[in-house]
Design an enzyme around this catalytic site. Structure first.
Site, PDB file in Angstrom:
ATOM      1  N   HIS A  83       0.806  -1.276  -0.060  1.00 38.09           N
ATOM      2  CA  HIS A  83       0.057  -0.043  -0.005  1.00 38.09           C
ATOM      3  C   HIS A  83       1.010   1.204  -0.059  1.00 38.09           C
ATOM      4  CE1 HIS A  83      -3.300  -2.532   1.181  1.00 38.09           C
ATOM      5  NE2 HIS A  83      -2.438  -3.185   2.194  1.00 38.09           N
ATOM      6  N   SER A 111      15.486  21.207 -16.808  1.00 38.64           N
ATOM      7  CA  SER A 111      14.161  21.866 -16.850  1.00 38.64           C
ATOM      8  C   SER A 111      14.586  23.042 -17.617  1.00 38.64           C
ATOM      9  CB  SER A 111      13.527  22.489 -15.642  1.00 38.64           C
ATOM     10  OG  SER A 111      12.871  23.618 -15.576  1.00 38.64           O
ATOM     11  N   LYS A 136      16.534  21.207 -11.393  1.00 39.45           N
ATOM     12  CA  LYS A 136      15.779  19.834 -11.648  1.00 39.45           C
ATOM     13  C   LYS A 136      16.510  18.905 -12.569  1.00 39.45           C
ATOM     14  CE  LYS A 136      11.967  18.908 -11.235  1.00 39.45           C
ATOM     15  NZ  LYS A 136      10.625  19.498 -11.951  1.00 39.45           N
ATOM     16  N   GLU A 188       9.634   8.075 -17.355  1.00 36.62           N
ATOM     17  CA  GLU A 188       8.211   8.730 -17.330  1.00 36.62           C
ATOM     18  C   GLU A 188       7.653   8.320 -18.906  1.00 36.62           C
ATOM     19  OE1 GLU A 188       7.796  12.882 -16.286  1.00 36.62           O
ATOM     20  OE2 GLU A 188       9.424  12.213 -14.751  1.00 36.62           O
TER      21      GLU A 188
END
Ligand code: ARG
Length: 455
Positions: free
Chosen positions: A153, A274, A280, A287
């Protein structure tokens, strides 16, 4: 091609709409090899002459060589790859070329070509899966003793080794290999000789052709041979599962790379920055892989939907099979190709894994087991440990730091040895059950998986 029946030619937009050469040209090699075998069968059965067969085989071999060498471009005005090869052959050798299409149809020809193409390309997917599995095994070896929280979980559950976690994926990708192989095994029966749908009046030898082309045998019903694309769906299902596994793995890599976890750091070569935020470092590759899973599921669903209402036998709708399966195949290939080096180059940060493991009471099960092993029923032990955890939360401490007097207020079974029993190292070291998380067990898993990959 069908000039006899028609008074005028196809409208040019309809022609573009109808044609498939822009994507089925990928199967040129399989189409040509299939035609060579077909010509040899026709000649063996005395349906065409030995001389015509030689001309055809030489002509086709020349076309194959020229395409391979980049000396011959596909003529995009041809409807499909089958028409292109036949037209080019006839251009090169004259009338003999026109005899090749005896006792076959594009319906069985395309059914043959896709099977051969997918069979060949599946080998590439299997090789990439193997490379990914060895990258995982190598990384797991590196992290075989790194203690990290295992989650259920997404809540910290029990301590595990990072190597153990990684090796779970190795098992999934091994099953993916076996699924691709299963799909290929069922696909590997030759439909050629089914002709348009009903078979043929010529005295053909379908088995000869099938054997020459490396099939296990022939399809047993000519209507089935040209009608079904279940083998595309089956292979695409295996691809969808590969993407599902890659996508879950990606999700974890993205989480692990975040500052909230920082269990790993991806190599600069597999991350991006970024345009505005100078700090970043984004896990774009992972992704994108996660995103592309949706695309492959879409290919699968699209083809299933295309097929569901089709009457037997061939319908032009079936031309849609190729873009779907090619897209799925190429997407899976691209994702696997980027994934293995991304895993190989990622840096493990065991100190952060350990820090996370020290929080979240992930040794609570072991504390309950401690009481149980000293004679208390597990349910009673479970309840006591729950109360102790609640007390720790209230006092902002952890099980390892709670003094013995506090423990003994809950039960006088507790003794000094409890601290050794619930140390993270002990929790991991004691899980020696087969397939469990102990270092020895993970080493065995790595060894087993490496052997499987070699076979
Ligand atoms: N381009 C067609 C396809 O991909 C080949 C088969 C055409 N057959 C036909 N009867 N029109 O499905």
């Amino acid at each position: 091609m069908w000039a006899g029946r028609f008074a005028k030619s196809l409208d040019s937009k309809a022609d573009d709409f109808n044609s498939s050469i822009r994507f089925d040209c990928k199967m040129y090699k399989q189409d040509i090899l299939g035609s060579i075998a077909h010509a040899q069968m026709l000649s063996k059965q005395a349906i065409i002459s030995v001389e015509d067969c030689e001309l055809i085989v030489d002509g086709l071999s020349g076309i194959l060589e020229d395409i391979d060498a980049g000396k011959l471009d596909f003529d995009m005005s041809c409807e499909d790859i089958h028409m292109f090869v036949e037209a080019e052959l006839t251009k090169r050798i004259g009338d003999a070329g026109k005899r090749l299409h005896t006792a076959r149809s594009r319906n069985d020809q395309v059914a043959l070509d896709i099977r051969m193409y997918l069979r060949d390309r599946s080998d590439d997917i299997i090789a990439l899966l193997k490379e990914l599995i060895s990258a995982i095994a190598d990384k797991a070896e590196e992290g075989k003793a790194a203690i990290v929280p295992g989650y259920t979980h997404l809540q910290r559950a029990q301590p595990i080794t990072f190597g153990h976690h990684l090796m779970a994926y190795a098992q999934m990708f091994l099953r993916d290999i076996s699924r691709v192989r299963d799909a290929v095994a069922r696909m590997n029966y030759s439909p050629i000789g089914s002709c348009a749908l009903a078979g043929t009046t010529y005295d053909t030898d379908r088995r000869f052709e099938a054997e020459k082309l490396g099939f296990y045998g022939i399809t047993q019903n000519s209507i089935d041979g040209v009608s079904d694309r279940d083998f595309c769906v089956e292979l695409m299902s295996a691809f969808a599962l590969i993407m599902m596994h890659l996508s879950r793995f990606s999700e974890e890599i993205i989480l692990w790379s975040s500052w909230e976890f920082k269990f790993i750091e991806l190599d600069d070569a597999y991350t991006t920055g970024s345009s505005i935020m100078p700090q970043k470092k984004n896990s774009d590759m992972a992704e994108l892989v996660r995103g592309k899973a949706g695309r492959v599921y879409g290919d699968l669903l699209g083809l299933l939907t295309t097929l569901k209402g089709l009457p037997l036998a061939y319908n032009k709708d079936m031309q849609e099979d190729k873009e779907a399966i090619f897209d799925a195949l190429e997407t899976v290939e691209m994702c696997l190709d980027i994934f293995a080096p991304m895993i190989r180059t990622m840096r493990l940060i065991p100190a952060n894994m350990y820090k996370a493991a020290q929080q979240g009471f992930i040794n609570a099960t072991d504390l309950a087991d401690y009481l149980t092993k000293k004679g208390m029923p597990f349910r009673s032990a479970y309840k006591i440990v729950g109360q102790i955890v609640a007390e720790c939360i209230e006092k902002a401490t952890v099980l390892d730091d709670l003094p013995l007097e506090a423990y003994r207020k809950h039960s006088d079974i507790f003794e000094e040895d409890l601290y050794g029993e619930i140390s993270l190292e002990t929790c991991v070291a004691k899980r020696i059950s087969e397939g469990g998380t102990s270092v020895g067990s993970v080493e065995k898993q790595i060894e087993w998986v490496r052997k499987e990959v070699l076979e």
